[in-house]
Design a protein around this motif. Structure first.
Motif, PDB file in Angstrom:
ATOM      1  N   LYS A 235       2.435  14.599   5.995  1.00 34.96           N
ATOM      2  CA  LYS A 235       3.429  15.666   5.912  1.00 34.96           C
ATOM      3  C   LYS A 235       4.686  15.114   5.244  1.00 34.96           C
ATOM      4  CE  LYS A 235       1.853  17.320  10.439  1.00 34.96           C
ATOM      5  NZ  LYS A 235       2.276  17.633  11.831  1.00 34.96           N
ATOM      6  N   PRO A 236       5.481  15.986   4.658  1.00 32.78           N
ATOM      7  CA  PRO A 236       6.730  15.502   4.045  1.00 32.78           C
ATOM      8  C   PRO A 236       7.602  14.719   5.032  1.00 32.78           C
ATOM      9  CG  PRO A 236       6.284  17.710   3.298  1.00 32.78           C
ATOM     10  CD  PRO A 236       5.252  17.409   4.351  1.00 32.78           C
TER      11      PRO A 236
ATOM     12  N   GLY B 150       0.779  -1.232   0.000  1.00 37.67           N
ATOM     13  CA  GLY B 150       0.000   0.000   0.000  1.00 37.67           C
ATOM     14  C   GLY B 150       0.804   1.272   0.000  1.00 37.67           C
ATOM     15  N   GLY B 151       2.119   1.171   0.036  1.00 35.49           N
ATOM     16  CA  GLY B 151       2.917   2.382   0.007  1.00 35.49           C
ATOM     17  C   GLY B 151       2.829   3.067  -1.343  1.00 35.49           C
ATOM     18  N   GLY B 152       3.353   4.283  -1.402  1.00 30.23           N
ATOM     19  CA  GLY B 152       3.327   5.013  -2.660  1.00 30.23           C
ATOM     20  C   GLY B 152       3.659   6.469  -2.470  1.00 30.23           C
ATOM     21  N   LEU B 153       3.327   7.254  -3.474  1.00 29.51           N
ATOM     22  CA  LEU B 153       3.595   8.692  -3.469  1.00 29.51           C
ATOM     23  C   LEU B 153       2.286   9.441  -3.263  1.00 29.51           C
ATOM     24  CD1 LEU B 153       5.470  11.136  -4.036  1.00 29.51           C
ATOM     25  CD2 LEU B 153       4.942  10.816  -6.465  1.00 29.51           C
ATOM     26  N   VAL B 154       2.308  10.399  -2.361  1.00 28.04           N
ATOM     27  CA  VAL B 154       1.115  11.194  -2.074  1.00 28.04           C
ATOM     28  C   VAL B 154       1.550  12.625  -1.772  1.00 28.04           C
ATOM     29  CG1 VAL B 154       1.155  10.599   0.382  1.00 28.04           C
ATOM     30  CG2 VAL B 154      -1.000  11.267  -0.696  1.00 28.04           C
TER      31      VAL B 154
ATOM     32  N   THR C 197       7.408  -1.081   3.272  1.00 39.16           N
ATOM     33  CA  THR C 197       6.798  -0.464   2.099  1.00 39.16           C
ATOM     34  C   THR C 197       7.094   1.034   2.161  1.00 39.16           C
ATOM     35  OG1 THR C 197       4.749  -0.237   0.813  1.00 39.16           O
ATOM     36  CG2 THR C 197       4.527  -0.136   3.212  1.00 39.16           C
ATOM     37  N   ARG C 198       7.449   1.584   1.012  1.00 43.11           N
ATOM     38  CA  ARG C 198       7.910   2.979   0.982  1.00 43.11           C
ATOM     39  C   ARG C 198       6.733   3.926   0.819  1.00 43.11           C
ATOM     40  NH1 ARG C 198      12.821   4.965   0.468  1.00 43.11           N
ATOM     41  NH2 ARG C 198      13.627   2.882  -0.043  1.00 43.11           N
ATOM     42  N   VAL C 199       6.748   4.957   1.653  1.00 44.53           N
ATOM     43  CA  VAL C 199       5.766   6.041   1.566  1.00 44.53           C
ATOM     44  C   VAL C 199       6.520   7.343   1.341  1.00 44.53           C
ATOM     45  CG1 VAL C 199       4.027   7.368   2.813  1.00 44.53           C
ATOM     46  CG2 VAL C 199       4.085   4.873   3.033  1.00 44.53           C
ATOM     47  N   THR C 200       6.150   8.040   0.287  1.00 46.03           N
ATOM     48  CA  THR C 200       6.779   9.315  -0.021  1.00 46.03           C
ATOM     49  C   THR C 200       5.716  10.401  -0.055  1.00 46.03           C
ATOM     50  OG1 THR C 200       8.482   8.209  -1.345  1.00 46.03           O
ATOM     51  CG2 THR C 200       8.210  10.585  -1.664  1.00 46.03           C
ATOM     52  N   VAL C 201       5.933  11.438   0.717  1.00 46.94           N
ATOM     53  CA  VAL C 201       4.997  12.560   0.777  1.00 46.94           C
ATOM     54  C   VAL C 201       5.683  13.775   0.173  1.00 46.94           C
ATOM     55  CG1 VAL C 201       3.509  13.962   2.239  1.00 46.94           C
ATOM     56  CG2 VAL C 201       4.034  11.592   2.890  1.00 46.94           C
ATOM     57  N   SER C 202       5.122  14.261  -0.904  1.00 51.36           N
ATOM     58  CA  SER C 202       5.719  15.410  -1.588  1.00 51.36           C
ATOM     59  C   SER C 202       5.116  16.708  -1.063  1.00 51.36           C
ATOM     60  CB  SER C 202       5.495  15.308  -3.091  1.00 51.36           C
ATOM     61  OG  SER C 202       4.112  15.336  -3.392  1.00 51.36           O
ATOM     62  N   SER C 203       5.938  17.735  -1.062  1.00 52.45           N
ATOM     63  CA  SER C 203       5.482  19.039  -0.541  1.00 52.45           C
ATOM     64  C   SER C 203       4.852  19.879  -1.638  1.00 52.45           C
ATOM     65  CB  SER C 203       6.655  19.783   0.085  1.00 52.45           C
ATOM     66  OG  SER C 203       7.689  19.942  -0.855  1.00 52.45           O
TER      67      SER C 203
ATOM     68  N   SER D 141      -3.915  11.417   1.979  1.00 52.01           N
ATOM     69  CA  SER D 141      -4.087  10.220   2.799  1.00 52.01           C
ATOM     70  C   SER D 141      -3.567   8.992   2.072  1.00 52.01           C
ATOM     71  CB  SER D 141      -5.569  10.011   3.131  1.00 52.01           C
ATOM     72  OG  SER D 141      -6.085  11.084   3.879  1.00 52.01           O
ATOM     73  N   LEU D 142      -3.194   8.025   2.855  1.00 46.75           N
ATOM     74  CA  LEU D 142      -2.708   6.759   2.320  1.00 46.75           C
ATOM     75  C   LEU D 142      -2.909   5.698   3.384  1.00 46.75           C
ATOM     76  CD1 LEU D 142      -1.238   5.898  -0.340  1.00 46.75           C
ATOM     77  CD2 LEU D 142       0.892   6.034   0.952  1.00 46.75           C
ATOM     78  N   SER D 143      -3.159   4.481   2.948  1.00 48.51           N
ATOM     79  CA  SER D 143      -3.290   3.367   3.879  1.00 48.51           C
ATOM     80  C   SER D 143      -2.296   2.286   3.507  1.00 48.51           C
ATOM     81  CB  SER D 143      -4.717   2.810   3.830  1.00 48.51           C
ATOM     82  OG  SER D 143      -4.861   1.733   4.729  1.00 48.51           O
ATOM     83  N   VAL D 144      -1.613   1.783   4.498  1.00 51.56           N
ATOM     84  CA  VAL D 144      -0.706   0.656   4.298  1.00 51.56           C
ATOM     85  C   VAL D 144      -1.230  -0.519   5.100  1.00 51.56           C
ATOM     86  CG1 VAL D 144       1.334   1.998   3.711  1.00 51.56           C
ATOM     87  CG2 VAL D 144       0.833   1.514   6.107  1.00 51.56           C
ATOM     88  N   SER D 145      -0.975  -1.715   4.590  1.00 48.42           N
ATOM     89  CA  SER D 145      -1.482  -2.916   5.234  1.00 48.42           C
ATOM     90  C   SER D 145      -0.370  -3.916   5.489  1.00 48.42           C
ATOM     91  CB  SER D 145      -2.561  -3.570   4.365  1.00 48.42           C
ATOM     92  OG  SER D 145      -3.696  -2.755   4.267  1.00 48.42           O
ATOM     93  N   CYS D 146      -0.613  -4.759   6.460  1.00 49.48           N
ATOM     94  CA  CYS D 146       0.319  -5.826   6.821  1.00 49.48           C
ATOM     95  C   CYS D 146      -0.447  -7.135   6.801  1.00 49.48           C
ATOM     96  CB  CYS D 146       0.885  -5.544   8.205  1.00 49.48           C
ATOM     97  SG  CYS D 146       1.997  -6.812   8.842  1.00 49.48           S
ATOM     98  N   ALA D 147       0.034  -8.071   6.010  1.00 48.12           N
ATOM     99  CA  ALA D 147      -0.581  -9.390   5.936  1.00 48.12           C
ATOM    100  C   ALA D 147       0.424 -10.428   6.414  1.00 48.12           C
ATOM    101  CB  ALA D 147      -1.021  -9.693   4.511  1.00 48.12           C
TER     102      ALA D 147
END
Length: 126
Positions: free
Chosen positions: A87-88, A8-12, A120-126, A17-23
């Protein structure tokens, strides 16, 4: 031995908002206390949130309180982290971790969790 996989990671954009999951595989995640940690670029790993086996108790790092929500669906064998008002500085690799020692509660100490996913990578752009 339980194996954890994050997704569920990604660029936002900031404010999004973003949701990540663990299975889990090789075990039933519903038997484990679970926590999320993160490590930003050039930073040490830090705690984010934790949840007990039954989902009734949660704990959050001050930096994410009021913005992030940890939850679990034991029927689906998953734990999720809903991240709002991003936030960034939330940019990081997010890891889920699990402990079979359910009695310890929703602790935020990484040493309490013997099982870890790859992140999982989450990137928040400003």
């Amino acid at each position: 031995q339980v194996q954890l996989v994050e997704s569920g990671g990604g660029l936002v954009q900031a404010g999004g908002s973003l949701s990540v999951s663990c299975a889990a595989s090789g075990g039933t995640l519903s038997s484990y206390g679970v926590a999320w940690f993160r490590q930003g670029p050039g930073k040490e790993r830090e705690s984010v949130a934790a949840i007990t086996v039954n989902g009734r108790s949660t704990n959050y790092a001050d930096s994410v309180k009021g913005r992030f929500t940890i939850s679990r669906d034991n029927a689906k064998n998953t734990v999720s982290l809903q991240m709002n008002s991003l936030k960034p500085e939330d940019t990081a690799v997010y890891y889920c971790a699990a402990t079979p020692y359910a009695f310890i509660g929703p602790v935020l100490q990484s040493t309490s969790y013997p099982y870890w996913g790859q992140g999982t990578r989450v990137t928040v752009s400003s």
